[in-house]
Design an enzyme around this catalytic site. Structure first.
Site, PDB file in Angstrom:
ATOM      1  N   GLN A 125      43.555  40.323  51.328  1.00 28.61           N
ATOM      2  CA  GLN A 125      44.689  39.748  50.478  1.00 28.61           C
ATOM      3  C   GLN A 125      45.670  40.955  50.102  1.00 28.61           C
ATOM      4  OE1 GLN A 125      43.344  39.505  46.462  1.00 28.61           O
ATOM      5  NE2 GLN A 125      44.551  37.978  45.721  1.00 28.61           N
ATOM      6  N   SER A 128      48.569  42.805  45.238  1.00 26.95           N
ATOM      7  CA  SER A 128      48.918  44.122  44.344  1.00 26.95           C
ATOM      8  C   SER A 128      49.845  45.232  45.150  1.00 26.95           C
ATOM      9  CB  SER A 128      47.636  44.782  44.024  1.00 26.95           C
ATOM     10  OG  SER A 128      46.812  43.823  43.259  1.00 26.95           O
ATOM     11  N   SER A 160      40.901  44.957  49.616  1.00 27.34           N
ATOM     12  CA  SER A 160      39.579  45.049  50.354  1.00 27.34           C
ATOM     13  C   SER A 160      39.567  44.596  51.804  1.00 27.34           C
ATOM     14  CB  SER A 160      38.669  44.192  49.623  1.00 27.34           C
ATOM     15  OG  SER A 160      38.883  44.448  48.090  1.00 27.34           O
ATOM     16  N   GLU A 243      40.405  33.183  42.970  1.00 27.25           N
ATOM     17  CA  GLU A 243      39.801  34.213  43.263  1.00 27.25           C
ATOM     18  C   GLU A 243      39.037  34.266  41.939  1.00 27.25           C
ATOM     19  OE1 GLU A 243      42.641  37.728  42.912  1.00 27.25           O
ATOM     20  OE2 GLU A 243      41.223  38.837  43.204  1.00 27.25           O
ATOM     21  N   GLU A 373      41.761  42.283  30.059  1.00 27.18           N
ATOM     22  CA  GLU A 373      42.870  41.937  29.040  1.00 27.18           C
ATOM     23  C   GLU A 373      43.702  40.836  29.412  1.00 27.18           C
ATOM     24  OE1 GLU A 373      42.000  44.584  30.018  1.00 27.18           O
ATOM     25  OE2 GLU A 373      40.943  45.499  28.224  1.00 27.18           O
TER      26      GLU A 373
END
Lengths: 405, 372
Positions: A125, A128, A160, A243, A373
């Site tokens: 994936q 990010s 990953s 996910e 968060e």
């Protein structure tokens, strides 16, 4: 309401158990194989017999099984010592595949889904970025149209398995002149494409499970786009929902039963720790959380088997599970007193380095796939309907949004 | 496997909520809190007319013969509005005690009256500060006459019938008895509690007539089993209260503005409410399993009950205190309703034993389950 199995479920469990026990690969037949080779070896055997990705349609390599049957299979697998597969296949099967099912054309589905189910293809994936973490949509990797291709330049991070993956799901910025979310587009990419370079990132646990992935003039055919140009955020949400459902509670081995066993085997003063009322109170509270998560997942199953999609309420599993596991591992180390700091699997016959390894691994789980968060924000905004915080970048063209370091 | 309520049970929930919206508004709770009436007797009459007191009583004893899955649905709704009625005392405790341990004659005599609301029941076993055990019991029956004192009994002053745990020389050290509260040997003294919306009293027995309920010397075992059942029902009532707190906090935070925007848009408030939601959701899932175990008399009931009880107790305490916090200063005023839930959460947290006691029960049940 009925927490007992139906006759059909019991018979499915027996069928699954019989097949699994008859087909567990022996250590001898896997001798010399690496972790991923073992995973692919076992996954292929499951797939050939119709036991891989059983919820998927048969035409895509699945079994057309229901959600409850999938859980039953997982429970039976957990009882056996099987090669680790989730670590290698969870992203492809749990995130890329549902996205392909929702957004790719039939040809791509027929090409990729069976190879995902059989473990022949491993996916990663590529979401990010150094400048786009919790604010994922702030990503900057750019894609520019050139004939039938797109040309990609930029950097992804926390990927990953990038180094052994065959394909990746990728979100990039195709238009920096519109507002943040509107300028994104979603592709899949062949990880062997020229111009892709991966570099491992060493974590505090000592492992290097993540990578930085650099894109330099990487060409992707427009046919590998999922969704429309500018619809990338919407497609990415399909991936992210799955996910959150697939990361689950995480933390693996540090569960109530293990901690209770530890408390029975070490002393507080001259008595077993399990007889200490403070220890018992903690254990009871963790049991309540563990059971609550288990039955919450059962209720989600009921909803999914009636046709619902995994919703934002799935954020609970990761949010509660990761914090709980961190606290339990920390408490286990305390129970071991001075010896608790030893992180050497050979040192402790009963527990190896389970608590210490978990203690070092868990901070990552509280961040991966959305920090605690962000999970709490998702619950507050998407489940409870509370308003977002005002955003300084709202409605502003992405290339005019202020950036820090 | 199926982890949902049936359509009929969901319909019952809608009806119950609608009924209580109409008949148990915050003004009703406030009326009792302010001492305008000792308890909501008008609401109680209507609850009886709805048949809720008869829910799980078999039809042969004048009940509706429904299951505990229907009863937990009602319990959650009663908790949601903090109903000032003796439902838990009469239904979860007294009725359940007679259903479980009563002789045929006792069932025939009492169950139709409890079903019809002609009799309100209650349960007394605690005798002093701290945990009461079979060994610590001082109340004693000799020749059919009960002497002793129970310190804090919910609804004693409005009940007609009390299930009492008293010391026994045989068996597990206790027996259960039925005592009629109009007996001249019974003295009832109201006590002031944290939650004036539910009456409580100290009860002194000076040779009151006591009729054995269940086996002589099996009282403590019966009491533990009774409390396991009640724990599930109370967990649902606590859950309903905790959900009401989240709803209140959310509504207030959406409408209250500070620094130019709704306080619900600040992460400090959002994360607080998300925590409430998480605790409530986990508590609900454990309460589901408890409800299933209760309705099927499953072997897992003691573990399931303790799990549901601890989860709901923790969730309700958290939600009720953080609801006040979310309301700020107004939440601390008498005028606001936040106090209903802060009071009730603590009452329900100790009324059949505290979180500490139920954590210990949970662990013992888990140890037994492992050993089996």
């Amino acid at each position: 309401m009925d927490f007992e199995e139906t006759a059909a479920e019991t018979s499915f469990r027996e069928e699954a158990r019989n097949w699994l026990t008859a087909n567990v690969p022996s250590e001898a037949e896997m001798a010399g194989m690496s972790g991923i080779e073992r995973a692919q070896y076992w996954q292929k055997r499951k797939s050939d017999a119709g036991w891989a990705c059983i919820r998927w349609a048969k035409e895509f390599g699945g079994r057309d099984a229901n959600a409850i049957e999938n859980v039953i299979l997982g429970q039976e697998e957990a009882k056996l010592d099987l090669p680790e597969t989730g670590y290698y296949f969870a992203i492809g099967q749990g995130m890329a595949a549902p996205t392909l099912m929702s957004w790719a054309d039939k040809a791509a589905q027929e090409r990729f889904l069976p190879r995902l189910a059989s473990g022949e293809d491993v996916w990663c994936q590529l979401f990010s970025e150094p400048a786009g973490g919790s604010d994922l949509a702030a990503l900057r990797t750019k894609a520019e149209r050139d004939g039938d291709d797109w040309v990609i330049n930029g950097q992804k991070i926390w990927t990953s398995g990038a180094h052994y993956s065959d394909f990746g799901i990728l979100v990039v910025r195709t238009d920096p002149t519109v507002a943040k979310h509107a300028g994104l587009t979603y592709f899949y990419v062949d990880m062997k494409s020229p111009g892709i370079e991966t570099k491992p990132i060493r974590q505090i646990s000592g492992d290097a499970r993540f990578n930085e992935v650099y894109f330099t003039d990487v060409r992707i055919p427009d046919s590998q786009r999922m969704g429309n140009v500018g619809q990338g955020w919407q497609v990415a949400l399909t991936t992210l929902m799955n996910e959150r459902a697939s990361i689950g509670s995480g933390g693996g081995g540090v569960k109530f039963d293990v901690l209770k066993k530890l408390a029975e085997s070490v002393n507080i003063g001259d008595r077993p720790a399990i007889e200490d009322s403070a220890v018992r109170a903690k254990l009871a509270s963790w049991y309540v959380e563990e059971a609550g998560l288990k039955y919450t997942s059962f209720r989600t199953l009921s909803a999914i088997s009636k046709g619902a999609n995994p919703g934002p309420e799935n954020s609970i599993g990761k949010l509660v599970g990761a914090r709980k596991t961190q606290d339990m591992a920390s408490f286990a180390i305390d129970l071991l007193e001075q010896q608790g700091i030893v992180r050497d699997a050979a040192f402790d016959e009963q527990f190896g380095a389970l608590f210490q390894d978990t203690y070092m691994a868990i901070p990552g789980l509280r961040i991966a796939g959305g920090t605690d968060e962000i999970m709490a924000n998702i619950i507050a905004e998407r489940v409870l309907g509370l308003p977002q915080e005002p955003r300084s970048d709202k409605g502003i063209p992405f290339n005019e949004v202020p950036t820090g370091n | 496997m199926n982890f949902e309520f049936s359509d009929e049970q969901n319909l019952l929930r809608d009806q119950a909520r609608g009924f209580l919206d109409d008949n148990c508004s915050p003004a009703v709770v406030r009326g009792v809190l302010d001492g305008q009436e000792a308890w909501a007797s008008g609401l109680w009459k209507k609850i009886v007319e709805m048949g809720w007191t008869a829910t799980v009583i078999p039809e042969e004893f004048g009940g509706l013969g429904l299951t505990h899955l229907e009863l937990v649905v009602i319990a959650e709704e009663l908790g949601r509005c903090a109903a000032p009625v003796p439902f838990s005392s009469s239904v979860y405790l007294a009725t359940e005690a007679i259903l479980a341990a009563g002789s045929q004659a006792q069932k025939e005599h009492w169950l139709p009256k409890l079903a019809a609301g002609e009799v309100i029941g209650c349960l007394g076993y605690a005798e002093a500060a701290g945990q009461t055990t079979a060994k610590s019991l001082q109340a004693k029956v000799t020749g059919g006459k009960l002497t002793g004192h129970k310190t804090v009994v919910a609804d004693a002053q409005i009940a007609q019938l009390m299930v009492v745990a008293a010391a026994s020389d045989s068996g597990d050290g206790a027996s259960l008895y039925l005592v009629q509260l109009d007996d001249p040997g019974v003295v009832i003294d109201e006590v002031i509690t944290l939650d004036p919306t539910r009456p409580h009293a100290g009860v002194t027995f000076n040779g009151a007539n006591a009729e054995l309920l269940g086996g002589e010397g099996h009282g403590w075992t019966q009491l533990e089993a009774l409390l396991d059942r009640a724990a599930v029902l109370l967990a649902w009532e606590q859950l309903g209260g905790s959900e009401a707190c989240l709803e209140m906090a959310k509504n207030y935070a959406m409408g209250r503005y500070a620094f130019g925007r709704a306080i619900a848009s600040y992460q400090a408030i959002k994360h607080k409410l998300a925590d409430m939601y998480v605790k409530n959701t986990l508590a609900r899932s454990n309460a589901y399993f408890g409800a299933w175990a209760l309705s099927t008399d499953a072997a897992e009931l003691p573990l399931a009950a303790a799990t549901a009880r601890v989860g709901s107790t923790q969730a309700y305490y958290f939600s009720s205190k953080e609801n006040i916090q979310t309301h700020g200063g107004m939440g601390y005023t008498w005028e606001f309703d936040c106090q209903f839930y802060y009071r009730r959460s603590k009452l329900l947290a100790v009324n059949i034993g505290s979180e500490t006691l139920w954590q210990e029960k949970l662990l013992r049940a888990a140890e037994r389950a492992n050993a089996a």
